[in-house]
Design a protein around this motif. Structure first.
Motif, mmCIF file in Angstrom:
data_model
loop_
_atom_site.group_PDB
_atom_site.id
_atom_site.type_symbol
_atom_site.label_atom_id
_atom_site.label_comp_id
_atom_site.label_asym_id
_atom_site.label_seq_id
_atom_site.Cartn_x
_atom_site.Cartn_y
_atom_site.Cartn_z
ATOM 1 N N PHE A 60 -29.943 -84.061 4.280
ATOM 2 C CA PHE A 60 -30.464 -82.935 3.511
ATOM 3 C C PHE A 60 -31.278 -82.062 4.457
ATOM 4 O O PHE A 60 -32.240 -82.520 5.066
ATOM 5 C CB PHE A 60 -31.312 -83.437 2.344
ATOM 6 N N VAL A 61 -30.877 -80.815 4.586
ATOM 7 C CA VAL A 61 -31.497 -79.907 5.549
ATOM 8 C C VAL A 61 -32.552 -79.030 4.879
ATOM 9 O O VAL A 61 -32.425 -78.681 3.709
ATOM 10 C CB VAL A 61 -30.414 -79.040 6.253
ATOM 11 N N GLU A 62 -33.560 -78.697 5.656
ATOM 12 C CA GLU A 62 -34.591 -77.737 5.260
ATOM 13 C C GLU A 62 -34.822 -76.810 6.438
ATOM 14 O O GLU A 62 -34.834 -77.249 7.580
ATOM 15 C CB GLU A 62 -35.904 -78.441 4.940
ATOM 16 N N GLY A 63 -34.997 -75.530 6.186
ATOM 17 C CA GLY A 63 -35.357 -74.587 7.236
ATOM 18 C C GLY A 63 -34.208 -74.161 8.131
ATOM 19 O O GLY A 63 -34.445 -73.645 9.221
ATOM 20 N N HIS A 64 -32.980 -74.338 7.690
ATOM 21 C CA HIS A 64 -31.821 -73.910 8.476
ATOM 22 C C HIS A 64 -31.716 -72.390 8.387
ATOM 23 O O HIS A 64 -31.915 -71.818 7.321
ATOM 24 C CB HIS A 64 -30.558 -74.572 7.931
ATOM 25 N N ARG A 68 -28.588 -72.938 2.934
ATOM 26 C CA ARG A 68 -29.630 -73.219 1.944
ATOM 27 C C ARG A 68 -30.085 -74.670 2.053
ATOM 28 O O ARG A 68 -29.322 -75.535 2.471
ATOM 29 C CB ARG A 68 -29.081 -73.016 0.547
ATOM 30 N N PRO A 69 -31.315 -74.938 1.656
ATOM 31 C CA PRO A 69 -31.774 -76.328 1.638
ATOM 32 C C PRO A 69 -30.862 -77.182 0.763
ATOM 33 O O PRO A 69 -30.445 -76.757 -0.310
ATOM 34 C CB PRO A 69 -33.172 -76.233 1.025
ATOM 35 N N GLY A 70 -30.537 -78.359 1.258
ATOM 36 C CA GLY A 70 -29.690 -79.264 0.496
ATOM 37 C C GLY A 70 -28.797 -80.083 1.408
ATOM 38 O O GLY A 70 -29.016 -80.160 2.621
ATOM 39 N N TYR A 94 -31.919 -80.222 15.873
ATOM 40 C CA TYR A 94 -32.426 -80.675 14.578
ATOM 41 C C TYR A 94 -33.599 -81.608 14.817
ATOM 42 O O TYR A 94 -33.561 -82.447 15.725
ATOM 43 C CB TYR A 94 -31.363 -81.462 13.795
ATOM 44 N N GLY A 97 -35.979 -86.237 10.272
ATOM 45 C CA GLY A 97 -36.945 -86.803 9.337
ATOM 46 C C GLY A 97 -36.611 -88.285 9.160
ATOM 47 O O GLY A 97 -36.093 -88.941 10.064
#
Length: 101
Positions: A60-64, A68-70, A94, A97
């Motif tokens: 799950f990505v954030e800040g790409h 979109r986040p997800g 990347y 996390g």
């Protein structure tokens, strides 16, 4: 598969990507391929486009910058250091996390 420079395959892949980048720049500048490049190249008969699998990261990505986040599947991963907390794919860096349990 260990994806750090302790694995000789990672270094070889990095060298190949560097060579590809150089050649693509030369093509763009109309300086490649040379007659020697083409005459020394193997011939590929009965060819077609195909697909192949390569290692990638899923999560799950954030800040790409463009996604979109997800949930995502990254482009091919070429360097992975979970201890240091980062990875390098063909497209970008990347931060890692928490891994999936």
């Amino acid at each position: 598969m260990l994806l750090t420079f302790e694995n000789p395959q990672v270094r070889e892949i990095a060298e190949r990507i560097h060579a590809l980048s150089r050649d693509l720049r030369l093509i763009e500048e109309l300086e490649a391929p040379s007659i020697r490049d083409i005459s020394a190249a193997p011939v590929l008969n009965d060819w077609r486009l195909g697909r192949r699998a390569e290692p990638a990261l899923m999560g799950f990505v954030e800040g790409h910058p463009s996604v979109r986040p997800g949930p995502v599947v990254t482009s091919g991963v070429y360097y992975l250091d979970p201890i240091a907390g980062y990875a390098r794919t063909l497209s970008r860096w990347y931060r890692l996390g928490d891994p999936q349990p």
